[in-house]
Design an enzyme around this catalytic site. Structure first.
Site, mmCIF file in Angstrom:
data_model
loop_
_atom_site.group_PDB
_atom_site.id
_atom_site.type_symbol
_atom_site.label_atom_id
_atom_site.label_comp_id
_atom_site.label_asym_id
_atom_site.label_seq_id
_atom_site.Cartn_x
_atom_site.Cartn_y
_atom_site.Cartn_z
ATOM 1 N N PRO A 22 0.695 -1.078 -0.081
ATOM 2 C CA PRO A 22 -0.016 0.057 -0.011
ATOM 3 C C PRO A 22 1.032 1.359 0.020
ATOM 4 O O PRO A 22 1.730 1.399 0.780
ATOM 5 C CB PRO A 22 -0.800 -0.135 1.326
ATOM 6 C CG PRO A 22 -0.748 -1.585 1.821
ATOM 7 C CD PRO A 22 0.726 -2.119 1.237
ATOM 8 N N LYS A 23 0.367 2.243 -0.764
ATOM 9 C CA LYS A 23 0.984 3.580 -0.862
ATOM 10 C C LYS A 23 0.490 4.619 0.294
ATOM 11 O O LYS A 23 -0.461 4.952 0.162
ATOM 12 C CB LYS A 23 1.025 3.954 -2.088
ATOM 13 C CG LYS A 23 1.965 5.244 -2.545
ATOM 14 C CD LYS A 23 2.043 5.916 -3.671
ATOM 15 C CE LYS A 23 2.854 6.890 -3.769
ATOM 16 N NZ LYS A 23 2.573 8.240 -3.085
#
Length: 298
Positions: A22-23
């Protein structure tokens, strides 16, 4: 410490040997644990230790000779809040101690660059990931490894469902890849209408910028004018202009001009070096890009 960068992609890469993370929506931060103390470095290279005393104190638990790469975030109402990270980053040393209590920071680590004084950047990501997990899991919050999967279907689910928690997309890395310091060796998938753009100037005055002059990451790199800024963004742009020594109102007018939709040629003041802004747009020019925020952490 030059950090690895990511190139934007429009579709989720699907191939053997890929990892998906996930960013997080925060500030890039390198944690350096020396034998004597802890130093926190922004992506720009600026030392920001005084802004995050809570993270610096937590990082003292790391063994000497450790360097981590990751993102500092602030959680609020069940999601990460970028505005609160900006508030933490901009605080004076005295104010930072107060905010550390009311707005505690978390560190989402996604790579280890040095461990016990040994540079591990040349090792494959898969190996560095194992070292990172082994290092941080016994410590717990606020220092935590980001989630990771090698399953593209799970990654696609993350991409669709995690934005409600403030996650802005995915970062994709090869399992066999060395740390690409200073290069766009990773890939990032964001929701398609949001992109980073270079801010090369602004219209209006240094104390009251009206719109930003942007170069979008698509098209012919011709500068164009954003839609009008919100009050909050005008304040941020004014602070950024002041930090770059922009002229006060009444000084010589900007020499450059740019074509603005519906306004024709308008003068603007250049920013050197440029800033980065997140913008939303549906095409290169129609309607004008909407500035979502300035990335003053870059």
């Amino acid at each position: 410490m030059r950090v690895a960068l990511a190139a934007a992609v429009r579709d989720l890469p699907r191939a053997a040997g890929l990892a998906y993370e996930p960013k997080f929506d925060g500030h890039r931060l390198v944690v350096v644990r020396s034998a004597a103390d802890v130093s926190l470095q922004a992506r720009s290279g600026r030392i920001v230790t005084s802004a995050f005393p809570d993270l610096a104190a937590a990082a003292l638990q790391l063994p000497a000779g450790t360097v981590l790469d990751g993102e500092v975030v602030v959680w609020h109402a069940g999601r990460t809040d970028f505005a609160l990270v900006q508030r933490r980053a901009a605080a004076t040393a005295a104010r930072a101690a107060v905010l550390a209590q009311s707005l505690p920071a978390s560190y989402a680590a996604f790579d280890v660059l040095e461990l016990a004084g040994l540079d591990v950047r040349a090792r494959p990501y898969e190996r560095r990931r194992a070292l990172l997990v082994d290092l941080l899991l016994p410590l717990g919050p606020p220092l935590q490894p980001v989630p990771m999967t090698t399953d593209p279907e799970l990654a696609a689910t993350w991409y669709e469902t995690l934005p409600a928690s403030g996650i802005e997309g995915l970062v994709v890395k090869r399992l066999d890849q060395a740390y690409p310091a200073g290069r766009r060796g990773w890939q990032k998938l964001r929701h398609t209408d949001v992109r980073d753009a270079a801010v090369v100037g602004y219209t209006g005055t240094p104390r009251r910028p009206l719109a930003l002059v942007l170069v979008l990451p698509v098209g012919d790199e011709t500068p164009l004018v954003s839609s009008p800024l919100t009050a909050a963004l005008r304040r941020e742009a004014a602070e950024a202009a002041a930090a770059r020594g922009a002229a006060e109102p009444g000084a010589a007018e900007a020499r450059a001009t740019v074509t603005a939709i519906g306004l024709g040629e308008v003068p603007y003041r250049a920013l050197d070096p440029p800033l980065t802004a997140e913008v939303r747009y549906t095409s290169a020019r129609h309607p004008p890009p909407e500035v979502l925020r300035l990335r003053t952490d870059l």
